[in-house]
Design a protein around this motif. Structure first.
Motif: not given
Length: 689
Positions: A22-23, A30-35, A51-54, A77-81
């Protein structure tokens, strides 16, 4: 649905081979880490991974990890916050059943202030929940065999699967090495950037790799060490299955001024390198050498040997000399070939070529394979190092090498040139089990790695048996008391007398006979020479009075009068309690120049006398210990017993912090301690002059 929480310190397999990812913080910008992370993981989804997007603010995505987990497994969990939100997201991911998480962003301990508090919160969450955490402040990891590119770095998805694992303190170094390994034709089995390493550390990943069937060699990059004994144990365990090549950052680390020369010389950089070498790793000096070395060891290994020999072959004399010079600079043994081998070579090569070792073929020729076969058959050759320019019109090097190789004699071939055909031939050699380099220096680095690995495997690790040493030692030792302890241990010292006043000093001079050394005697003064506390060659009462006047001016209350020692080579031996690795021992060139030269060998203690006896071979100045210009010859066995005993003494007495003999003079009669310092924990806390 939520899963059962994993135990703390659980397996890393769910992280590196996940059933679902889960991202968190996925974005359409496009410029953000999560993208960027979502784009990198597209290959995982294309290959059938879940692959799930949160993003709680995007109605097209899951609002939480819990919601995503209700539809299928979420192992990672790929934490991109932003950093401030990471602890709450990590808590939620753990509660939802995620077994691992990656936090790439910064803003934690490395930033100071509130960041340190955030990092402590992450550590608390990991401890309470058991979720495994990579990072924070990392660029992620690559697991090509599992189809996972958990990285925001552009181009990371082009790193191809291979047999080399990368374990790097830095996410940037992790990717740099992965790219270099791919360019060199090796690829990676796993590449991990540890970042701040709140939870997952280098030993964790090394332990995981010990059972990884895809990994044939490991590249280890270290910036600092939190738990020295655990790192050593992990490396030692891993090297029983596959080689580890380590690059330690911090060559210029001089640290804070230490109480003893031993402490000043045993910097964290030197101690870490020594510890890794003792654990069985091959230690290198830079990232290019790391790639050449680990690539070679992933391709082939030499038979265990304490003194392996190298056969050198070159198709061009100039590059061959560069290769030979580099090998000898690394301490490689390049023996002259046997008479029968030379006779065989004389039948194969033109008469003007050099044939004793190195072997110069003059040009790549159809005989190249036969020359290789003759070289490999020589009794003194354990590894072959070669160099040739790529000249396919003159010889098919791939076919020649395949025909001439022997399975039990590994080969490193530097192959120079340009073009796609060269790339194909290098790859063909790798597939045939021949280590490949691009230049003579790379070939030398790769060969040296094979030799170091062979030596490490030949030194079977034996837990030392502690010697019988005194325990329950006191709180403070002046030089006379320290030498009394050395006398008890069987270490030679010079005749001496401790004197409470001038009259006693004059009596000592008369009884010992001149010349003598006269020293300030005070346990709190650790560096007597620096304050004028040592005077040598005192032969008469008048000279003694003059020396005592100077000692009094330096603050002396008591004196040590000691017979002068015969001339010889001054050495230093010591043992200290390293804050990261525990007890270590050190041996090197001594006297007042010890710190300036810094030519030392370090080992972890306790150790066997046999292991300690190998320390002189580490010194650049080892020729001084082998009868240089008619000088004395060191008995390595005697030294080994002494050094091992100091390590045992430190290990058996927790009250001791440092033990040092400097100088330890090598004379024709053996080793004699001319000065000795023992620093206890209490003295260290009080400080010394």
């Amino acid at each position: 649905m939520t899963g059962t929480l994993p135990l703390a310190g659980g397996s890393l397999s769910p992280l590196f081979a996940p059933r679902g990812i889960a991202v968190v913080g996925a974005s359409r910008s496009p410029a953000k880490l999560g993208a960027a992370m979502t784009r990198s993981l597209a290959g995982y989804a294309d290959a059938g991974g879940r692959l799930t997007l949160v993003n709680g603010r995007d109605e097209t995505m899951y609002r939480s990890v819990r919601e995503a987990a209700e539809d299928g497994p979420v192992d990672v969990a790929m934490i991109c916050v932003p950093a401030a939100a990471c602890p709450d997201v990590l808590t939620e991911a753990a509660a939802a059943g995620a077994r691992a998480a990656v936090i790439c962003g910064g803003g934690f301990a490395e930033a100071g202030g509130p960041g340190a508090d955030r990092q402590r919160r992450l550590a608390d969450i990991v401890a309470e929940s058991g979720i495994r955490l990579l990072g924070p402040n990392t660029s992620g990891f690559l697991a090509p065999h599992a189809g996972v590119t958990a990285s925001f770095v552009p181009g990371a998805a082009r790193v191809r699967p291979g047999q080399v694992a990368v374990v790097a303190a830095s996410g940037g170094v992790n990717h740099a090495l992965a790219f270099l390994l791919t360019e060199a034709g090796h690829g990676v089995s796993l590449a991990v950037g540890l970042g701040n390493a709140v939870d997952i550390t280098a030993p964790d990943v090394l332990d995981h790799l010990a059972d990884d069937p895809h990994t044939a060699a490991v590249a280890l990059h270290i910036e600092s060490v939190a738990d020295g004994p655990r790192l050593v144990e992990s490396v030692r365990r891993l090297t029983t299955r596959c080689p580890v090549v380590a690059l330690v950052v911090g060559r210029q680390d001089v640290g804070a001024f230490a109480a003893s020369h031993t402490g000043a010389l045993a910097t964290s950089w030197r101690t870490t390198r020594a510890a890794l070498t003792q654990a069985g790793a091959v230690v290198v000096d830079d990232e290019r050498e790391l790639v050449d070395a680990v690539g070679a060891l992933a391709t082939t290994r030499a038979r265990p040997s304490l003194d392996p020999g190298v056969g050198v072959i070159t198709a061009q004399a100039g590059p061959g000399l560069l290769l030979l010079d580099d090998l000898r600079g690394r301490g490689a043994r390049v023996p002259e070939l046997t008479a029968s081998t030379q006779e065989t070579l004389a039948e194969l090569l033109p008469p003007l070529t050099f044939q004793r070792n190195p072997v110069d073929t003059g040009r790549p020729s159809p005989e190249f394979g036969h020359v290789l076969a003759a070289l490999a058959a020589d009794a003194g050759v354990d590894v072959i190092a070669g160099y040739a320019l790529h000249e396919p019109e003159a010889v098919d090097l791939v076919a020649a090498v395949k025909a001439g190789r022997r399975p039990d004699v590994p080969m490193v071939l530097g192959l120079g040139g340009v073009g796609e055909e060269l790339t194909r031939d290098r790859q063909a050699l790798l597939h045939a089990g021949i280590a490949v380099a691009a230049d003579p220096r790379g070939a030398a680095a790769a060969t040296a790695a094979l030799l170091a690995d062979a030596c490490a495997r030949a030194r079977a690790f034996e837990p030392p048996t502690a010697a019988a040493v005194p325990t329950g030692l006191g709180d403070s030792y002046d030089e006379h008391q320290a030498k009394d302890l050395l006398d008890e241990l069987g270490v030679a010292t010079m005749p001496r007398q401790a004197c409470d006043d001038r009259a006693a000093a004059h009596t000592a001079l008369a009884e010992l006979g001149g010349p003598v050394a006269v020293k300030l005697l005070d346990a709190s003064v650790l560096h007597k020479t620096e304050i004028g506390g040592v005077h040598l060659g005192i032969a008469s009462p008048a000279e003694l009075d003059a020396a005592l006047d100077k000692l009094d001016a330096a603050g002396a209350r008591r004196y040590l009068v000691e017979a002068m020692a015969p001339s010889g080579v001054d050495l230093v031996v010591g043992a200290r309690r390293d804050p990261v690795f525990g007890p270590v021992v050190m041996f090197g060139l001594g006297g007042t120049t010890a710190e300036a030269l810094a030519d030392v060998a370090i080992r972890l203690a306790p150790l066997t006398a046999e292991e300690a006896a190998t320390m002189p071979s580490d010194l650049a100045g080892r020729a001084l210990l082998a009868g240089f210009r008619g000088g004395p010859v060191l008995d390595a066995t005697e030294l080994g017993r002494l050094v091992a005993m100091l390590g045992d003494l430190l290990a058996a007495n927790p009250c001791l912090d440092d033990i040092e003999i400097n100088p330890l003079r090598l004379t024709t009669d053996g080793l004699t301690a001319l000065d000795a310092v023992i620093i206890t924990s209490e003295q260290h806390q009080q400080g010394g002059r």
